[in-house]
Design a protein around this motif. Structure first.
Motif, short mmCIF file in Angstrom:
data_model
loop_
_atom_site.label_atom_id
_atom_site.label_comp_id
_atom_site.label_asym_id
_atom_site.label_seq_id
_atom_site.Cartn_x
_atom_site.Cartn_y
_atom_site.Cartn_z
N UNK A 1 0.84 -1.26 -0.28
CA UNK A 1 0.00 0.16 -0.11
C UNK A 1 0.85 1.05 0.13
N UNK A 2 1.87 1.35 1.04
CA UNK A 2 2.82 2.28 0.79
C UNK A 2 3.43 2.64 -0.50
N UNK A 3 3.93 1.57 -0.96
CA UNK A 3 4.69 1.53 -2.49
C UNK A 3 3.64 2.10 -3.16
N UNK A 4 2.49 2.16 -3.54
CA UNK A 4 1.70 2.61 -4.47
C UNK A 4 1.58 4.32 -3.94
N UNK A 5 1.51 4.39 -2.66
CA UNK A 5 1.35 5.77 -2.28
C UNK A 5 2.50 6.64 -2.56
N UNK A 6 3.78 6.09 -2.29
CA UNK A 6 4.94 6.70 -2.30
C UNK A 6 5.91 6.58 -3.28
N UNK B 1 11.69 -3.11 -1.20
CA UNK B 1 12.68 -3.51 -0.27
C UNK B 1 12.99 -2.14 0.64
N UNK B 2 13.26 -1.28 0.06
CA UNK B 2 13.42 -0.03 0.86
C UNK B 2 12.25 0.51 1.71
N UNK B 3 11.13 0.16 1.31
CA UNK B 3 9.85 0.71 2.16
C UNK B 3 9.95 -0.35 3.36
N UNK B 4 10.17 -1.53 2.90
CA UNK B 4 10.21 -2.65 4.06
C UNK B 4 11.23 -2.57 5.32
N UNK B 5 12.37 -1.81 4.68
CA UNK B 5 13.38 -1.63 5.82
C UNK B 5 12.94 -0.21 6.46
N UNK B 6 12.52 0.72 5.89
CA UNK B 6 11.98 1.95 6.21
C UNK B 6 11.00 1.82 7.39
N UNK B 7 10.15 0.82 7.20
CA UNK B 7 8.91 0.71 8.15
C UNK B 7 9.35 -0.21 9.23
#
Length: 94
Positions: free
Chosen positions: A27-32, A37-43
């Protein structure tokens, strides 16, 4: 030709993230518009080390952390020195 395996499938199969975490990250990937992979680490769902290790294991490679590795200054060359060479110039802050 085999279909590519998605990073979310690799990480859930390795039990590094759960289905809910994957859904949130997608969901965050679609939004941002950022790599998953980067989002999973950032989250905070997976560490960069665990991500690197899981991908390396999945593709049958050795995981290498270059963060603590110093380049040999003799191996580096300038753009002028590499003209016509098969090597690419590398910039280094020394």
């Amino acid at each position: 030709m085999n279909a590519p395996v998605l990073i979310g499938q690799i990480l859930t199969a390795a039990r590094l993230i759960g289905d809910d975490q994957l859904r949130i990250a997608l969901h965050e990937q679609q939004r941002r518009q950022r790599p998953l992979g980067r989002l999973l680490v950032e989250l905070g769902f997976v560490s960069d080390t665990a991500l690197r290790d899981a991908l390396a294991a999945h593709y049958g490679h050795t995981s290498v952390d270059l963060g603590d590795t110093l380049a040999d200054p003799n191996a580096l060359c300038t753009r002028a020195a590499s003209a016509g060479a098969t090597a690419s110039p590398v910039a280094a802050a020394l």
